[in-house]
Scaffold this motif. Structure first.
Motif, PDB file in Angstrom:
ATOM      1  N   ARG A 107       0.583  -1.135   0.042  1.00 34.39           N
ATOM      2  CA  ARG A 107      -0.093   0.052  -0.166  1.00 34.39           C
ATOM      3  C   ARG A 107       0.871   1.247  -0.068  1.00 34.39           C
ATOM      4  NH1 ARG A 107      -3.734  -1.038   5.177  1.00 34.39           N
ATOM      5  NH2 ARG A 107      -1.585  -2.058   5.547  1.00 34.39           N
ATOM      6  N   HIS A 108       2.023   1.181   0.479  1.00 32.52           N
ATOM      7  CA  HIS A 108       2.899   2.164   0.607  1.00 32.52           C
ATOM      8  C   HIS A 108       3.679   2.821  -0.587  1.00 32.52           C
ATOM      9  CE1 HIS A 108       5.587  -1.239   1.049  1.00 32.52           C
ATOM     10  NE2 HIS A 108       6.430  -0.391   0.593  1.00 32.52           N
ATOM     11  N   PHE A 109       3.506   2.027  -1.744  1.00 28.66           N
ATOM     12  CA  PHE A 109       4.009   2.319  -3.199  1.00 28.66           C
ATOM     13  C   PHE A 109       3.024   3.113  -3.905  1.00 28.66           C
ATOM     14  CE2 PHE A 109       6.443  -1.506  -2.369  1.00 28.66           C
ATOM     15  CZ  PHE A 109       7.747  -0.935  -2.747  1.00 28.66           C
ATOM     16  N   GLU A 110       3.630   4.211  -4.833  1.00 24.53           N
ATOM     17  CA  GLU A 110       2.766   5.044  -5.398  1.00 24.53           C
ATOM     18  C   GLU A 110       2.258   4.372  -6.505  1.00 24.53           C
ATOM     19  OE1 GLU A 110       4.110   8.411  -8.676  1.00 24.53           O
ATOM     20  OE2 GLU A 110       5.271   8.483  -6.878  1.00 24.53           O
ATOM     21  N   VAL A 114       5.416  -0.532 -10.489  1.00 23.68           N
ATOM     22  CA  VAL A 114       5.290  -1.825 -10.717  1.00 23.68           C
ATOM     23  C   VAL A 114       6.521  -2.825  -9.924  1.00 23.68           C
ATOM     24  CG1 VAL A 114       5.964  -3.632 -12.718  1.00 23.68           C
ATOM     25  CG2 VAL A 114       4.761  -1.628 -13.351  1.00 23.68           C
ATOM     26  N   ILE A 115       5.925  -3.791  -9.043  1.00 25.64           N
ATOM     27  CA  ILE A 115       6.663  -4.220  -8.075  1.00 25.64           C
ATOM     28  C   ILE A 115       7.871  -5.250  -8.745  1.00 25.64           C
ATOM     29  CG2 ILE A 115       6.470  -5.966  -5.972  1.00 25.64           C
ATOM     30  CD1 ILE A 115       5.138  -3.140  -5.811  1.00 25.64           C
ATOM     31  N   ALA A 142      -2.850   0.067  -2.535  1.00 26.12           N
ATOM     32  CA  ALA A 142      -3.634   1.139  -2.120  1.00 26.12           C
ATOM     33  C   ALA A 142      -5.067   1.383  -2.902  1.00 26.12           C
ATOM     34  CB  ALA A 142      -2.952   2.547  -2.433  1.00 26.12           C
ATOM     35  N   ALA A 143      -5.316   0.338  -3.909  1.00 26.99           N
ATOM     36  CA  ALA A 143      -6.486   0.358  -4.598  1.00 26.99           C
ATOM     37  C   ALA A 143      -7.604  -0.091  -3.667  1.00 26.99           C
ATOM     38  CB  ALA A 143      -6.425  -0.645  -5.711  1.00 26.99           C
ATOM     39  N   SER A 155      -5.867   3.398  -9.236  1.00 29.14           N
ATOM     40  CA  SER A 155      -5.226   3.198  -7.724  1.00 29.14           C
ATOM     41  C   SER A 155      -4.218   1.993  -7.851  1.00 29.14           C
ATOM     42  CB  SER A 155      -6.175   3.337  -6.780  1.00 29.14           C
ATOM     43  OG  SER A 155      -6.715   4.726  -6.639  1.00 29.14           O
ATOM     44  N   GLY A 156      -3.279   1.860  -7.085  1.00 33.70           N
ATOM     45  CA  GLY A 156      -2.790   0.614  -6.656  1.00 33.70           C
ATOM     46  C   GLY A 156      -1.497   0.383  -7.596  1.00 33.70           C
ATOM     47  N   VAL A 157      -0.880  -0.692  -7.311  1.00 38.20           N
ATOM     48  CA  VAL A 157       0.520  -1.162  -7.953  1.00 38.20           C
ATOM     49  C   VAL A 157       0.170  -2.448  -8.909  1.00 38.20           C
ATOM     50  CG1 VAL A 157       1.848  -0.177  -6.042  1.00 38.20           C
ATOM     51  CG2 VAL A 157       1.189  -2.559  -6.031  1.00 38.20           C
TER      52      VAL A 157
END
Length: 165
Positions: A107-110, A114-115, A142-143, A155-157
């Motif tokens: 969740r902390h990634f912008e 891409v992980i 974060a999505a 939202s999300g990665v």
């Protein structure tokens, strides 16, 4: 064993999918249900129904992406590298979806990040876990907190191509 339900209820009218794939739900109340029952069961008088009510129901229009779902390999391509067909969702045994869950917290990634394999390794170290063949990995982004909002889809990665040693 503790079972955790990860499902999300279908809802109409919230930003959950691209416009052309949003679930549509048409609700019919008991009065409409009584009329429908009278049209199906010839000779039925709605006055003979308790409180003159019939069934309440929902008519759904949705895609295989609506609500909680799992993308089958066939969703991404029709064939495997060896030319054999990709499995469809009905060809994957149900037991493949039941097992020990491992939650990665990204969740902390912008949004849009891409992980990488390195970030997966860092997360495994943080939670002190060694992946096993039957582990079911759940990726928290974060999505999840944006579900139902206008920016949910952006939202999300994402997960990159990851190979761990």
């Amino acid at each position: 064993m503790k079972i955790i339900d990860l499902s999300v209820s279908l809802k109409a009218g919230i930003p959950s999918d691209p416009k052309e794939a949003k679930p549509e739900i048409e609700y019919s109340d008991h009065t409409a249900g009584a009329r429908q029952m009278a049209s199906v069961f010839k000779g039925l008088n709605t006055k003979n129904l308790k409180n003159e009510e019939g069934w309440a129901s929902e008519n759904l229009k949705l895609t295989s992406h609506s609500g909680t779902h799992m993308d089958a390999p066939y969703h991404f391509n029709s064939t495997q590298d060896n030319g054999s067909p990709m499995p469809t969702i009905d060809e994957i045994p149900l037991e493949n979806f039941i097992g020990k869950g491992v939650k990665f917290d990204f969740r902390h990634f912008e949004n849009g990040h891409v992980i990488t394999a390195s970030e997966v390794a860092q997360e495994l170290n943080r939670i002190n876990h060694i992946l096993k063949p039957d582990d079911i990995v759940v990726v928290n982004t974060a999505a999840g907190a944006r579900y139902g909002t206008d920016d949910y889809l952006s939202s999300g990665v994402g997960m990159g191509h990851i190979i761990l040693n």
